[in-house]
Design a protein around this motif. Sequence first.
Motif, mmCIF file in Angstrom:
data_model
loop_
_atom_site.group_PDB
_atom_site.id
_atom_site.type_symbol
_atom_site.label_atom_id
_atom_site.label_comp_id
_atom_site.label_asym_id
_atom_site.label_seq_id
_atom_site.Cartn_x
_atom_site.Cartn_y
_atom_site.Cartn_z
ATOM 1 N N UNK A 149 0.879 -1.352 0.895
ATOM 2 C CA UNK A 149 0.112 -0.067 0.127
ATOM 3 C C UNK A 149 0.971 0.955 -0.232
ATOM 4 N N UNK A 150 2.073 0.782 0.012
ATOM 5 C CA UNK A 150 3.558 2.278 0.305
ATOM 6 C C UNK A 150 2.966 2.733 -1.505
ATOM 7 N N UNK A 151 3.229 4.400 -1.809
ATOM 8 C CA UNK A 151 2.700 5.029 -3.053
ATOM 9 C C UNK A 151 3.277 4.679 -4.112
ATOM 10 N N UNK A 152 4.654 4.028 -4.135
ATOM 11 C CA UNK A 152 5.515 2.987 -4.811
ATOM 12 C C UNK A 152 5.280 1.477 -5.011
ATOM 13 N N UNK A 153 4.589 1.275 -3.693
ATOM 14 C CA UNK A 153 3.353 -0.036 -4.294
ATOM 15 C C UNK A 153 4.640 -1.378 -2.886
ATOM 16 N N UNK B 36 8.271 -1.700 -0.025
ATOM 17 C CA UNK B 36 8.848 -1.289 1.414
ATOM 18 C C UNK B 36 9.907 -0.292 1.817
ATOM 19 N N UNK B 37 10.606 -0.582 0.528
ATOM 20 C CA UNK B 37 12.018 -0.096 0.581
ATOM 21 C C UNK B 37 12.088 1.714 0.299
ATOM 22 N N UNK B 38 10.790 2.360 -0.259
ATOM 23 C CA UNK B 38 10.056 3.306 -0.397
ATOM 24 C C UNK B 38 10.951 4.411 1.033
ATOM 25 N N UNK B 39 10.517 3.426 2.255
ATOM 26 C CA UNK B 39 11.170 3.611 3.740
ATOM 27 C C UNK B 39 12.607 4.249 3.692
ATOM 28 N N UNK B 40 13.025 3.355 2.922
ATOM 29 C CA UNK B 40 14.969 3.238 3.191
ATOM 30 C C UNK B 40 15.671 4.570 2.093
ATOM 31 N N UNK B 41 14.991 4.835 1.448
ATOM 32 C CA UNK B 41 15.123 5.683 -0.092
ATOM 33 C C UNK B 41 14.782 6.759 0.909
ATOM 34 N N UNK C 225 12.673 2.854 -7.570
ATOM 35 C CA UNK C 225 11.337 3.314 -7.479
ATOM 36 C C UNK C 225 11.541 4.035 -5.911
ATOM 37 N N UNK C 226 11.632 3.357 -5.079
ATOM 38 C CA UNK C 226 12.139 4.255 -3.677
ATOM 39 C C UNK C 226 13.037 5.494 -4.066
ATOM 40 N N UNK C 227 14.484 5.211 -4.500
ATOM 41 C CA UNK C 227 14.581 6.101 -4.259
ATOM 42 C C UNK C 227 14.683 7.852 -5.382
ATOM 43 N N UNK C 228 13.930 6.984 -6.626
ATOM 44 C CA UNK C 228 13.551 7.607 -7.424
ATOM 45 C C UNK C 228 12.533 8.548 -7.152
#
Length: 324
Positions: free
Chosen positions: A48-52, A54-59, A85-88
């Motif tokens: 459910x994260x905006x990039x679908x 979990x890794x976006x948290x670390x980014x 996607x997380x880094x972007x």
Amino acid sequence: MTDLPVTYADVLDALPRVHGVLGPTLLRNWPGLSALLGCEFHLKHENHQPVGAFKVRGGINLVGTLSAEERAAGILGVSTGNHGQSLAFAAQHFGVKCTIVVPRGNNPDKNRAIQQLGAEMIEHGKDFDEAREFAATLQKERGFRYVHSANEPKLIAGVGTIAWEIFEKLPDPDVLLVPIGLGSGVCGACLVAKHRNPRTKVIGVQAVNASAVAESWRTGTLKTNDSVNTWAEGLATRVPAEMTLQIMRELMDDVILVSEEELRIAAARILEHTHNLAEGAGAATVAAAMQQRERFADQRVVAVLSGGNLDLVRLPEILQYVGK
């Protein structure tokens, strides 16, 4: 215990940074899955994260703590999709230039998402590790701040906020299941669990056909794969990462290997009981719970659904198991 490169205090430091951009994700006990699996089964919905994933948290945590010089240089990553996607996403949020290298033939939906977030994307190599080798050359040529998908304390601390949210809502799980690609997610979970409730067993899940990290953990010696053959690209790593393997060796309780068919069946069961689409890595924890049903019987089990960015060409293979 040896000194670890990431601590529970680092996770706590990441919390306001992560929650300043991202809200906590759903943790839900799905009755149908609990009945199927014979335990009190909870899913943590990182899909459910905006990039679908979990890794976006670390980014967010890493890019949010870059120096002025690093921001000016821009960041470079290698990814089969979710790290990219997380880094972007984080780079777009903080106004930093981002370049992502992906292997040829990568999940087209993930590629498109990386580009839609404003990153430059370069396709190179037959798999993640060949793409990684190319990125090392690119980093030397262009002077980017290279962001490894695992050997980064800020990434691990950022994704550790998943487990912090779990323990805030459910202080006493018996088991926490987390998928392993290179292990940032399971390492973050271990750091939090060992502080919040040492009784909780943290168990990683990897694919039989991409088992280098699991075998390295089990044997105490570095194991690599010449190739990997799994449709779960989030699990498809051939070479373990030094930092995450160190943390896993210190803190992880066990690892479970799941087959390609078990991953497809698990994705089908998630779709049936929750109407959520899981990518292969995201389905791995449910696959492990199904495989180890007797072991986890009557326990309180939390499984991280790490991502929902399924390559939709895989959907027919999953749908054939729905209702069976």
